[in-house]
Write a protein that holds these residues in place. Sequence first.
Motif, PDB file in Angstrom:
ATOM      1  N   ASN A 256       0.794  -1.374   0.080  1.00  0.00           N
ATOM      2  CA  ASN A 256       0.021   0.143   0.081  1.00  0.00           C
ATOM      3  C   ASN A 256       0.729   1.423   0.086  1.00  0.00           C
ATOM      4  OD1 ASN A 256       0.748  -0.845   2.689  1.00  0.00           O
ATOM      5  ND2 ASN A 256      -0.516   0.884   3.383  1.00  0.00           N
ATOM      6  N   VAL A 257       0.156   2.249  -0.816  1.00  0.00           N
ATOM      7  CA  VAL A 257       0.954   3.510  -0.746  1.00  0.00           C
ATOM      8  C   VAL A 257       0.217   4.667   0.228  1.00  0.00           C
ATOM      9  CG1 VAL A 257       1.783   5.416  -1.989  1.00  0.00           C
ATOM     10  CG2 VAL A 257       1.907   3.081  -2.876  1.00  0.00           C
ATOM     11  N   VAL A 258       0.817   5.128   1.117  1.00  0.00           N
ATOM     12  CA  VAL A 258       0.677   6.350   2.243  1.00  0.00           C
ATOM     13  C   VAL A 258       0.486   7.409   1.400  1.00  0.00           C
ATOM     14  CG1 VAL A 258       0.587   7.193   4.417  1.00  0.00           C
ATOM     15  CG2 VAL A 258       1.058   4.646   4.151  1.00  0.00           C
ATOM     16  N   LYS A 259      -0.660   8.063   1.324  1.00  0.00           N
ATOM     17  CA  LYS A 259      -0.672   9.333   0.953  1.00  0.00           C
ATOM     18  C   LYS A 259      -1.017  10.694   1.687  1.00  0.00           C
ATOM     19  CE  LYS A 259      -2.276   6.925  -3.484  1.00  0.00           C
ATOM     20  NZ  LYS A 259      -3.176   6.666  -4.383  1.00  0.00           N
ATOM     21  N   GLU A 260      -1.833  11.484   1.212  1.00  0.00           N
ATOM     22  CA  GLU A 260      -2.324  12.857   1.824  1.00  0.00           C
ATOM     23  C   GLU A 260      -3.339  12.606   3.142  1.00  0.00           C
ATOM     24  OE1 GLU A 260      -5.225  12.801  -1.444  1.00  0.00           O
ATOM     25  OE2 GLU A 260      -3.275  12.181  -1.285  1.00  0.00           O
ATOM     26  N   VAL A 261      -3.211  13.145   4.155  1.00  0.00           N
ATOM     27  CA  VAL A 261      -4.267  13.029   5.234  1.00  0.00           C
ATOM     28  C   VAL A 261      -5.609  12.969   4.843  1.00  0.00           C
ATOM     29  CG1 VAL A 261      -4.753  14.011   7.527  1.00  0.00           C
ATOM     30  CG2 VAL A 261      -2.449  14.110   6.906  1.00  0.00           C
ATOM     31  N   ILE A 262      -6.176  12.194   5.422  1.00  0.00           N
ATOM     32  CA  ILE A 262      -7.735  12.019   5.138  1.00  0.00           C
ATOM     33  C   ILE A 262      -8.668  12.111   6.384  1.00  0.00           C
ATOM     34  CG2 ILE A 262      -7.851   9.452   5.740  1.00  0.00           C
ATOM     35  CD1 ILE A 262      -9.895   8.913   3.709  1.00  0.00           C
ATOM     36  N   LEU A 263      -7.982  12.184   7.541  1.00  0.00           N
ATOM     37  CA  LEU A 263      -8.661  12.038   8.738  1.00  0.00           C
ATOM     38  C   LEU A 263      -7.737  12.843   9.913  1.00  0.00           C
ATOM     39  CD1 LEU A 263     -11.350  11.551  10.639  1.00  0.00           C
ATOM     40  CD2 LEU A 263     -10.237   9.407  11.446  1.00  0.00           C
ATOM     41  N   GLU A 264      -8.304  13.930  10.447  1.00  0.00           N
ATOM     42  CA  GLU A 264      -7.534  14.646  11.320  1.00  0.00           C
ATOM     43  C   GLU A 264      -8.499  14.613  12.575  1.00  0.00           C
ATOM     44  OE1 GLU A 264      -6.001  18.601  10.175  1.00  0.00           O
ATOM     45  OE2 GLU A 264      -7.386  18.131   8.529  1.00  0.00           O
ATOM     46  N   VAL A 265      -7.618  13.917  13.653  1.00  0.00           N
ATOM     47  CA  VAL A 265      -8.477  13.864  15.107  1.00  0.00           C
ATOM     48  C   VAL A 265      -7.660  14.781  15.951  1.00  0.00           C
ATOM     49  CG1 VAL A 265      -9.321  12.610  17.079  1.00  0.00           C
ATOM     50  CG2 VAL A 265      -9.453  11.549  14.865  1.00  0.00           C
ATOM     51  N   LYS A 266      -8.292  15.996  16.466  1.00  0.00           N
ATOM     52  CA  LYS A 266      -7.628  16.884  17.535  1.00  0.00           C
ATOM     53  C   LYS A 266      -8.382  17.051  18.836  1.00  0.00           C
ATOM     54  CE  LYS A 266      -6.394  19.792  13.471  1.00  0.00           C
ATOM     55  NZ  LYS A 266      -6.571  21.256  12.745  1.00  0.00           N
ATOM     56  N   GLY A 321     -11.206  17.421   5.231  1.00  0.00           N
ATOM     57  CA  GLY A 321     -11.019  18.684   5.576  1.00  0.00           C
ATOM     58  C   GLY A 321     -12.263  19.315   5.906  1.00  0.00           C
ATOM     59  N   LYS A 322     -13.475  18.488   6.304  1.00  0.00           N
ATOM     60  CA  LYS A 322     -14.725  18.679   6.707  1.00  0.00           C
ATOM     61  C   LYS A 322     -14.834  18.526   8.162  1.00  0.00           C
ATOM     62  CE  LYS A 322     -19.620  18.078   5.967  1.00  0.00           C
ATOM     63  NZ  LYS A 322     -20.816  17.160   5.181  1.00  0.00           N
ATOM     64  N   HIS A 323     -15.293  19.405   8.975  1.00  0.00           N
ATOM     65  CA  HIS A 323     -15.548  19.069  10.462  1.00  0.00           C
ATOM     66  C   HIS A 323     -17.047  18.335  10.780  1.00  0.00           C
ATOM     67  CE1 HIS A 323     -12.528  22.272  11.110  1.00  0.00           C
ATOM     68  NE2 HIS A 323     -12.547  21.969  12.108  1.00  0.00           N
ATOM     69  N   LEU A 324     -16.648  17.074  11.337  1.00  0.00           N
ATOM     70  CA  LEU A 324     -17.972  16.274  11.353  1.00  0.00           C
ATOM     71  C   LEU A 324     -18.552  16.676  12.616  1.00  0.00           C
ATOM     72  CD1 LEU A 324     -16.358  12.767   9.960  1.00  0.00           C
ATOM     73  CD2 LEU A 324     -17.511  14.717   8.857  1.00  0.00           C
ATOM     74  N   ALA A 325     -19.763  16.559  12.760  1.00  0.00           N
ATOM     75  CA  ALA A 325     -20.775  16.668  13.865  1.00  0.00           C
ATOM     76  C   ALA A 325     -21.313  15.493  14.062  1.00  0.00           C
ATOM     77  CB  ALA A 325     -21.603  17.867  13.924  1.00  0.00           C
ATOM     78  N   ILE A 326     -20.708  14.617  14.830  1.00  0.00           N
ATOM     79  CA  ILE A 326     -21.142  12.995  15.086  1.00  0.00           C
ATOM     80  C   ILE A 326     -21.781  12.921  16.322  1.00  0.00           C
ATOM     81  CG2 ILE A 326     -20.522  10.668  15.325  1.00  0.00           C
ATOM     82  CD1 ILE A 326     -18.307  11.120  12.995  1.00  0.00           C
ATOM     83  N   HIS A 327     -23.025  12.713  16.518  1.00  0.00           N
ATOM     84  CA  HIS A 327     -23.613  12.640  17.620  1.00  0.00           C
ATOM     85  C   HIS A 327     -24.044  10.970  17.940  1.00  0.00           C
ATOM     86  CE1 HIS A 327     -23.588  16.992  18.137  1.00  0.00           C
ATOM     87  NE2 HIS A 327     -24.339  16.895  16.825  1.00  0.00           N
TER      88      HIS A 327
END
Length: 503
Positions: A256-266, A321-327
């Motif tokens: 597998n080839v690791v590419k750009e960031v898909i998920l950011e957890v802060k 790049g989109k902030h998720l509102a997961i409830h």
Amino acid sequence: MTTRLENEFLLEMTGISKEFPGVKALDNVNLKVRPHSIHALMGENGAGKSTLLKCLFGIYQQDEGKIVFLGKEVNFESSKEALESGVSMVHQELNQVLQRTVMDNIWLGRYPVKGFFVDHDKMYTDTKAIFEELDIDIDPKVKVATLSVSQMQMLEIAKAFSYNAKIVIMDEPTSSLSEKEVSHLFKIINKLKDKGCGIVYISHKMEEIFTICDEITILRDGVWIETRPLKGLDMDKIINMMVGRDLTHRFPEKNNVVKEVILEVKNLTAANQPSIKDISFDLHKGEILGIAGLVGAKRTDIVETLFGIRERRTGEIILHGKHLAIHDAHDAINSGLALVTEERRATGIYSNLDITFNSLVANVSQYKSKSGLLSNKKMKSDTQWVIDSMSVKTPSHQTNIGSLSGGNQQKVIIGRWLLTNPEILMLDEPTRGIDVGAKFEIYQLMLNLANKDKGIIMISSEMPELLGTTDCILVMSNGRVAGIVNTKETTQNEILELAALYL
């Protein structure tokens, strides 16, 4: 020189056959267990191990063959009769009355009585005596709900001992235990062995088999392959007998080839404490991120908070790049997340429902027509896709998932989530209780998804698995991130040191 007693068997199951509609589950299978021995029973998921033991316990009646226990032919009519006769089983999925005390659980259905009343003093004294003999440090009066998983395992072993069992069957007893807890469990098992018990030990962890077992019986596709002493065998030979072919590598070659960031957890922090605090990491396209840590490190809390099962107090979840509102889980699924939970029987499957329902339940909206009716054609097609692509062994779509082996249940669950076409697939102990062949298939599946630019998060307690399948490993310690390491550059010692950082 062996004595006459050592040449005799406590249990002899010979020529056992059992057929169900559409499948022959057992075909002339043998299992012979000696006293003072630990006997490994191994085979791929679906090999017939559970069916064989259900025949012993009277849950099923064999079509052919005979069972001899303590020199007498037996055909137990129920598990209660088997228990009372001296055959006991410690199940992988523990079934205990959580709101009752430890001693209640041991003596349930056979309380000691004084006149018309339960003799609590005797129950306490007898429980304490068993615990002292087995070196188990648990208060008999506490509720089972307050115990750790390892303590619950010890409780089940003590219960087997209370029946004065001669044969004790242990089904994946270490699947949820730490290394220290496994060591304690092995001491107890050896005490049972020294007392003359025959232990039937079912595990897919090869290292354990070589550590503790004396003999091994291999089943494959419902057929007895071989019984022999462990001495002189190696891992490759056992795998070859189990799967019928050489499995040169335990893990597929990583391409597998690791590419750009898909998920950011802060700074992710769960609302209910104690849980995770200030968790931050990035997940890339094509990356398999492992999560390591000791039992109680709160690894599962991360994926449950991301998936909306646990309430988030603070922190950001950013996908593409989109902030998720997961409830809740519904929000998570709609956002492109999928979660294969650790406890598949408790939280993964609907055991009394069929393969079709269990395959499609997370994606029902996709099968509705404009009129609101479900499309049977598409449902049948997608169910078949799950069966074919996951290599599920099942007689039909209508088979209840609860009757399948653990590995086949897990394949259905993974297939269910793949039907939702997730961007992020989170897997919590995905190979727990699964044979080496099925493990390889799941590793390959993860790699295939990574090659399609998906992001994979895998929690595992097995160090070789983490080191063999991941690109990076996030190490948890007491609810906090102790470090994130590159898999190619790290060592087992470094991971263990990080796991103990905040203890």
